[in-house]
Design an enzyme around this catalytic site. Structure first.
Site, PDB file in Angstrom:
ATOM      1  N   ASP A  99     -14.600   7.542   8.135  1.00 28.68           N
ATOM      2  CA  ASP A  99     -14.716   7.383   9.590  1.00 28.68           C
ATOM      3  C   ASP A  99     -15.647   8.396  10.264  1.00 28.68           C
ATOM      4  O   ASP A  99     -16.377   8.027  11.185  1.00 28.68           O
ATOM      5  CB  ASP A  99     -13.339   7.422  10.251  1.00 28.68           C
ATOM      6  CG  ASP A  99     -12.523   6.162   9.975  1.00 28.68           C
ATOM      7  OD1 ASP A  99     -13.050   5.216   9.356  1.00 28.68           O
ATOM      8  OD2 ASP A  99     -11.343   6.135  10.372  1.00 28.68           O
TER       9      ASP A  99
ATOM     10  N   ARG B  10     -10.662  -3.698   9.196  1.00 28.37           N
ATOM     11  CA  ARG B  10      -9.252  -3.977   8.911  1.00 28.37           C
ATOM     12  C   ARG B  10      -8.626  -4.714  10.092  1.00 28.37           C
ATOM     13  O   ARG B  10      -7.870  -5.666   9.910  1.00 28.37           O
ATOM     14  CB  ARG B  10      -8.496  -2.684   8.608  1.00 28.37           C
ATOM     15  CG  ARG B  10      -7.113  -2.938   8.032  1.00 28.37           C
ATOM     16  CD  ARG B  10      -6.458  -1.677   7.479  1.00 28.37           C
ATOM     17  NE  ARG B  10      -7.160  -1.223   6.289  1.00 28.37           N
ATOM     18  CZ  ARG B  10      -7.951  -0.128   6.244  1.00 28.37           C
ATOM     19  NH1 ARG B  10      -8.106   0.631   7.303  1.00 28.37           N
ATOM     20  NH2 ARG B  10      -8.551   0.207   5.134  1.00 28.37           N
TER      21      ARG B  10
ATOM     22  N   PHE C  65      -9.669   8.296   9.213  1.00 32.12           N
ATOM     23  CA  PHE C  65      -9.545   8.794   7.851  1.00 32.12           C
ATOM     24  C   PHE C  65     -10.690   8.236   7.012  1.00 32.12           C
ATOM     25  O   PHE C  65     -11.476   7.422   7.475  1.00 32.12           O
ATOM     26  CB  PHE C  65      -8.181   8.430   7.247  1.00 32.12           C
ATOM     27  CG  PHE C  65      -7.934   6.952   7.112  1.00 32.12           C
ATOM     28  CD1 PHE C  65      -8.126   6.312   5.893  1.00 32.12           C
ATOM     29  CD2 PHE C  65      -7.493   6.203   8.183  1.00 32.12           C
ATOM     30  CE1 PHE C  65      -7.892   4.949   5.768  1.00 32.12           C
ATOM     31  CE2 PHE C  65      -7.254   4.839   8.069  1.00 32.12           C
ATOM     32  CZ  PHE C  65      -7.454   4.214   6.850  1.00 32.12           C
TER      33      PHE C  65
ATOM     34  N   ASP D 237      -7.950  -4.556   0.273  1.00 33.52           N
ATOM     35  CA  ASP D 237      -8.846  -3.619  -0.378  1.00 33.52           C
ATOM     36  C   ASP D 237     -10.049  -3.535   0.533  1.00 33.52           C
ATOM     37  O   ASP D 237     -10.510  -4.540   1.087  1.00 33.52           O
ATOM     38  CB  ASP D 237      -9.236  -4.053  -1.786  1.00 33.52           C
ATOM     39  CG  ASP D 237      -9.782  -2.887  -2.615  1.00 33.52           C
ATOM     40  OD1 ASP D 237      -9.506  -1.718  -2.257  1.00 33.52           O
ATOM     41  OD2 ASP D 237     -10.485  -3.136  -3.610  1.00 33.52           O
TER      42      ASP D 237
ATOM     43  N   THR E 224       0.844  -1.192   0.000  1.00 30.24           N
ATOM     44  CA  THR E 224       0.000   0.000   0.000  1.00 30.24           C
ATOM     45  C   THR E 224       0.881   1.245   0.000  1.00 30.24           C
ATOM     46  O   THR E 224       2.003   1.212   0.506  1.00 30.24           O
ATOM     47  CB  THR E 224      -0.958   0.049   1.205  1.00 30.24           C
ATOM     48  OG1 THR E 224      -1.830   1.174   1.078  1.00 30.24           O
ATOM     49  CG2 THR E 224      -0.211   0.149   2.518  1.00 30.24           C
ATOM     50  N   ASN E 225       0.349   2.313  -0.568  1.00 32.72           N
ATOM     51  CA  ASN E 225       0.992   3.623  -0.475  1.00 32.72           C
ATOM     52  C   ASN E 225       0.263   4.507   0.530  1.00 32.72           C
ATOM     53  O   ASN E 225       0.639   5.652   0.736  1.00 32.72           O
ATOM     54  CB  ASN E 225       0.985   4.322  -1.846  1.00 32.72           C
ATOM     55  CG  ASN E 225       1.999   3.714  -2.782  1.00 32.72           C
ATOM     56  OD1 ASN E 225       3.152   3.530  -2.423  1.00 32.72           O
ATOM     57  ND2 ASN E 225       1.572   3.376  -3.989  1.00 32.72           N
TER      58      ASN E 225
ATOM     59  N   HIS F 225      -1.938   6.179   6.181  1.00 35.58           N
ATOM     60  CA  HIS F 225      -2.898   5.916   7.266  1.00 35.58           C
ATOM     61  C   HIS F 225      -3.051   4.411   7.490  1.00 35.58           C
ATOM     62  O   HIS F 225      -3.063   3.940   8.626  1.00 35.58           O
ATOM     63  CB  HIS F 225      -4.267   6.522   6.947  1.00 35.58           C
ATOM     64  CG  HIS F 225      -4.281   8.012   6.905  1.00 35.58           C
ATOM     65  ND1 HIS F 225      -4.056   8.799   8.017  1.00 35.58           N
ATOM     66  CD2 HIS F 225      -4.494   8.869   5.881  1.00 35.58           C
ATOM     67  CE1 HIS F 225      -4.130  10.070   7.681  1.00 35.58           C
ATOM     68  NE2 HIS F 225      -4.394  10.143   6.387  1.00 35.58           N
TER      69      HIS F 225
END
Length: 191
Positions: free
Chosen positions: A153, A179, A150, A70, A9-10, A13
């Site tokens: 949320d 997550r 983020f 994802d 991931t880039n 957060h």
């Protein structure tokens, strides 16, 4: 010896959130750590497919064990939109504020505000594929609340709570979120 894993991931957060959840169990490497500056295409039509594309890219191009996630916000009254388009719901620039406003606009006048966050994690370990999923159910409130977190949320209130993810703060969110649930399954797989 700690297991090294690339998190494909880039999103800074997500990196911070997953790092907090994993603690010191796994040495987490970012795309930056392996000098990968490619924006890996997410062209699949499912969360699981997009996660697999990203993990496979790292394994195939760098020869490193990797996982990717994802995540989608699925809103019942909007036929599970934004789903795989959650990050780009209001446009390609991935503007969280614009995405939230679009959701709130599309829900105007609707009484059914049931929603869920769903995370799919694909792990490629020594060439083998594994899939983990985490789901948290809740509802979309009518206005933004809270300053933590983020994405969506500030408008998502998980079932059993009277605060949004953005109001609950990372310590609580990182124990109950979609997550977190998927990452816990990933950890259990290793230990």
């Amino acid at each position: 010896m700690k297991r090294k894993l690339v998190f494909a991931t880039n999103n800074q957060h997500k990196l911070e959130e997953v790092s907090q959840i994993l603690g010191n169990k796994i040495e987490l490497l970012s795309l930056k750590d392996i000098n990968c500056d490619v924006d890996i295409p997410e062209t699949a039509d499912t969360l699981e497919g997009n996660a697999l594309l990203k993990a496979q890219y790292i394994y195939n191009n760098y020869g490193l064990n990797a996982f990717a996630d994802d995540t989608g916000l699925e809103i019942e009254a909007l036929n599970n939109e934004p789903g795989i388009y959650s990050a780009r719901y209001a446009g390609e620039d991935k503007n969280s504020k614009a995405n939230m406003l679009k959701v709130l606009q599309n829900l105007k006048g609707k009484t059914n505000r049931k929603a869920q966050f769903r995370t799919a994690i694909s792990l490629i370990l020594n060439g083998e594929e594994y899939l983990f999923e985490g789901i948290v159910k809740g509802q979309i409130i009518e206005e933004e609340r809270g300053g933590a977190g983020f994405g969506y949320d500030p408008i998502f209130m998980p079932d059993g709570y009277d605060k949004t993810f953005a109001e609950l703060g990372n310590d609580i969110k990182n124990t109950i979120s979609h997550r977190a649930l998927a990452i816990k399954k990933l950890c259990e797989f290793f230990y």
